[in-house]
Design an enzyme around this catalytic site. Structure first.
Site, PDB file in Angstrom:
ATOM      1  N   ARG A  25      -9.682   0.658   9.416  1.00 43.23           N
ATOM      2  CA  ARG A  25      -9.315  -0.733   9.670  1.00 43.23           C
ATOM      3  C   ARG A  25     -10.414  -1.470  10.420  1.00 43.23           C
ATOM      4  O   ARG A  25     -10.267  -2.665  10.686  1.00 43.23           O
ATOM      5  CB  ARG A  25      -8.036  -0.777  10.508  1.00 43.23           C
ATOM      6  CG  ARG A  25      -6.752  -0.924   9.685  1.00 43.23           C
ATOM      7  CD  ARG A  25      -5.603  -0.865  10.663  1.00 43.23           C
ATOM      8  NE  ARG A  25      -4.396  -1.528  10.261  1.00 43.23           N
ATOM      9  CZ  ARG A  25      -3.338  -0.923   9.755  1.00 43.23           C
ATOM     10  NH1 ARG A  25      -3.361   0.363   9.488  1.00 43.23           N
ATOM     11  NH2 ARG A  25      -2.235  -1.614   9.503  1.00 43.23           N
ATOM     12  N   LYS A  52       0.835  -1.210   0.000  1.00 43.09           N
ATOM     13  CA  LYS A  52       0.000   0.000   0.000  1.00 43.09           C
ATOM     14  C   LYS A  52       0.869   1.259   0.000  1.00 43.09           C
ATOM     15  O   LYS A  52       0.592   2.199  -0.733  1.00 43.09           O
ATOM     16  CB  LYS A  52      -0.946   0.016   1.227  1.00 43.09           C
ATOM     17  CG  LYS A  52      -1.919  -1.153   1.264  1.00 43.09           C
ATOM     18  CD  LYS A  52      -3.011  -0.959   2.313  1.00 43.09           C
ATOM     19  CE  LYS A  52      -2.510  -0.995   3.761  1.00 43.09           C
ATOM     20  NZ  LYS A  52      -1.959  -2.308   4.184  1.00 43.09           N
ATOM     21  N   ARG A  57      11.244  -2.548  10.786  1.00 44.82           N
ATOM     22  CA  ARG A  57      10.262  -2.070  11.756  1.00 44.82           C
ATOM     23  C   ARG A  57      10.078  -3.121  12.843  1.00 44.82           C
ATOM     24  O   ARG A  57      10.077  -4.311  12.569  1.00 44.82           O
ATOM     25  CB  ARG A  57       8.911  -1.838  11.054  1.00 44.82           C
ATOM     26  CG  ARG A  57       8.811  -0.489  10.402  1.00 44.82           C
ATOM     27  CD  ARG A  57       7.597  -0.349   9.541  1.00 44.82           C
ATOM     28  NE  ARG A  57       6.365  -0.849  10.131  1.00 44.82           N
ATOM     29  CZ  ARG A  57       5.155  -0.704   9.563  1.00 44.82           C
ATOM     30  NH1 ARG A  57       5.047  -0.083   8.408  1.00 44.82           N
ATOM     31  NH2 ARG A  57       4.078  -1.184  10.140  1.00 44.82           N
ATOM     32  N   ARG A  87      -0.645  -9.504  13.251  1.00 47.59           N
ATOM     33  CA  ARG A  87      -1.233  -8.426  12.434  1.00 47.59           C
ATOM     34  C   ARG A  87      -2.139  -9.007  11.357  1.00 47.59           C
ATOM     35  O   ARG A  87      -3.180  -8.435  11.036  1.00 47.59           O
ATOM     36  CB  ARG A  87      -0.117  -7.576  11.789  1.00 47.59           C
ATOM     37  CG  ARG A  87       0.566  -6.655  12.792  1.00 47.59           C
ATOM     38  CD  ARG A  87       1.878  -6.118  12.276  1.00 47.59           C
ATOM     39  NE  ARG A  87       1.740  -5.182  11.190  1.00 47.59           N
ATOM     40  CZ  ARG A  87       2.728  -4.867  10.350  1.00 47.59           C
ATOM     41  NH1 ARG A  87       3.919  -5.430  10.474  1.00 47.59           N
ATOM     42  NH2 ARG A  87       2.531  -4.001   9.395  1.00 47.59           N
ATOM     43  N   ARG A 106      11.407  -6.837   4.661  1.00 51.91           N
ATOM     44  CA  ARG A 106      11.205  -5.409   4.382  1.00 51.91           C
ATOM     45  C   ARG A 106      12.157  -4.538   5.213  1.00 51.91           C
ATOM     46  O   ARG A 106      12.379  -4.803   6.390  1.00 51.91           O
ATOM     47  CB  ARG A 106       9.747  -5.031   4.725  1.00 51.91           C
ATOM     48  CG  ARG A 106       9.472  -3.553   4.588  1.00 51.91           C
ATOM     49  CD  ARG A 106       8.018  -3.262   4.458  1.00 51.91           C
ATOM     50  NE  ARG A 106       7.319  -3.241   5.737  1.00 51.91           N
ATOM     51  CZ  ARG A 106       6.052  -2.860   5.858  1.00 51.91           C
ATOM     52  NH1 ARG A 106       5.351  -2.512   4.795  1.00 51.91           N
ATOM     53  NH2 ARG A 106       5.472  -2.865   7.035  1.00 51.91           N
TER      54      ARG A 106
HETATM   55  P1  AMP Z   1       0.689   0.301   9.314  1.00 55.77           P
HETATM   56  O1  AMP Z   1       1.940   1.066   9.072  1.00 55.77           O
HETATM   57  O2  AMP Z   1      -0.493   0.847   8.540  1.00 55.77           O
HETATM   58  O3  AMP Z   1       0.862  -1.183   9.105  1.00 55.77           O
HETATM   59  O4  AMP Z   1       0.301   0.509  10.859  1.00 55.77           O
HETATM   60  C1  AMP Z   1       1.165   0.077  11.899  1.00 55.77           C
HETATM   61  C2  AMP Z   1       0.387  -0.134  13.177  1.00 55.77           C
HETATM   62  O5  AMP Z   1      -0.236   1.100  13.578  1.00 55.77           O
HETATM   63  C3  AMP Z   1      -0.770  -1.123  13.088  1.00 55.77           C
HETATM   64  O6  AMP Z   1      -0.343  -2.468  13.255  1.00 55.77           O
HETATM   65  C4  AMP Z   1      -1.663  -0.642  14.232  1.00 55.77           C
HETATM   66  O7  AMP Z   1      -1.142  -1.025  15.482  1.00 55.77           O
HETATM   67  C5  AMP Z   1      -1.517   0.869  14.140  1.00 55.77           C
HETATM   68  N1  AMP Z   1      -2.538   1.443  13.227  1.00 55.77           N
HETATM   69  C6  AMP Z   1      -2.336   2.060  12.029  1.00 55.77           C
HETATM   70  N2  AMP Z   1      -3.491   2.463  11.476  1.00 55.77           N
HETATM   71  C7  AMP Z   1      -4.465   2.085  12.346  1.00 55.77           C
HETATM   72  C8  AMP Z   1      -5.895   2.190  12.342  1.00 55.77           C
HETATM   73  N3  AMP Z   1      -6.550   2.740  11.312  1.00 55.77           N
HETATM   74  N4  AMP Z   1      -6.574   1.686  13.409  1.00 55.77           N
HETATM   75  C9  AMP Z   1      -5.922   1.123  14.447  1.00 55.77           C
HETATM   76  N5  AMP Z   1      -4.600   0.977  14.507  1.00 55.77           N
HETATM   77  C10 AMP Z   1      -3.860   1.447  13.474  1.00 55.77           C
END
Ligand code: AMP
Length: 225
Positions: free
Chosen positions: A91, A16, A164, A175, A130
């Protein structure tokens, strides 16, 4: 409404962030990544960041209330008025409902939801390798499939590449579970609202980008008619 208001949907590791960088340039959109916003809060050591980190390190979702407040404020700001690309939000169904309500209140609406489909095994393979740039998390590499020219160094700005915390295999599995339980129901949610556009997230990055761009160009044209 002539601006494109988009959501990028898909499991962690679907690509994404990579596609977001390209699509935002194609259509001059504001890229809003909740993951990046949260990581910035963690890096700054804010109260919100401290609270969010506990959830993020476990691969769990940060509670809806926190995220919804953060996003409604962001999309209400003037720079979101010419179109936006949401990456990592919504989400949950509660987040999707809140987004719909906030947009309706602002007199606008979603244009489309871009779904990038990738299998769980592929996600694990991708995320384990990654690496992201410490300076700009949109600069993303893979040790095997897309290595930088110099090991551990970002091609674009020479900064260090890191893994990360939440890309460790156990956390990735968690996740993915969370994605299937809480986020995947949004596929039906947006299909019912006639907004869903499906793409094969396993296609090569350039090919996928060309397909998404062509489809969104026709969405944009239809919106203008
Ligand atoms: P991402 O970089 O989008 O994979 O987000 C990393 C982490 O941030 C996720 O695993 C969640 O813990 C938190 N996170 C990001 N976006 C959201 C969201 N819309 N709702 C809840 N937690 C989020």
């Amino acid at each position: 409404m002539s601006e494109l208001n988009l959501i990028l949907l898909g499991p962690p590791g679907a690509g994404k962030g990579t596609q977001a960088e390209r699509i935002k340039a194609d259509f001059s959109l504001l890229h809003i990544s909740t993951g990046d916003m949260l990581r910035a809060q963690v890096a700054e050591g804010t109260q919100l960041g401290k609270r969010a980190k506990e959830y993020m390190d476990r691969g769990e979702l940060v509670p809806d209330g926190v995220i919804i407040d953060m996003i409604t404020e962001r999309i209400a700001s003037p720079d979101a008025g010419d179109g936006f690309l949401l990456d990592g939000f919504p989400r949950t169904e509660a987040q999707a409902d809140a987004l719909g309500a906030a947009l309706a209140e602002a007199g606008t609406a979603l244009s489309a939801v871009v779904l990038m489909e990738v299998s769980d095994d592929e996600v694990v393979r991708r995320l384990a390798g990654r690496r992201v740039c410490v300076k700009n998390s949109a600069h993303i590499y893979h040790v095997e499939f897309d290595p930088p020219k110099r090991e551990g160094v970002c091609d674009q700005d020479g900064a260090r590449l890191i893994q990360r915390d939440d890309d460790q295999e156990d956390t990735v599995r968690r996740r993915l579970e969370v994605y299937h339980e809480q986020t995947a129901p949004l596929i039906d949610y947006y299909e019912e609202r006639d907004l869903l556009l499906r793409f094969d997230g396993v296609a090569p990055v350039d090919q996928l980008h060309v397909r998404i761009r062509a489809t969104l160009a026709s969405v944009s044209m239809q919106q203008r008619m």
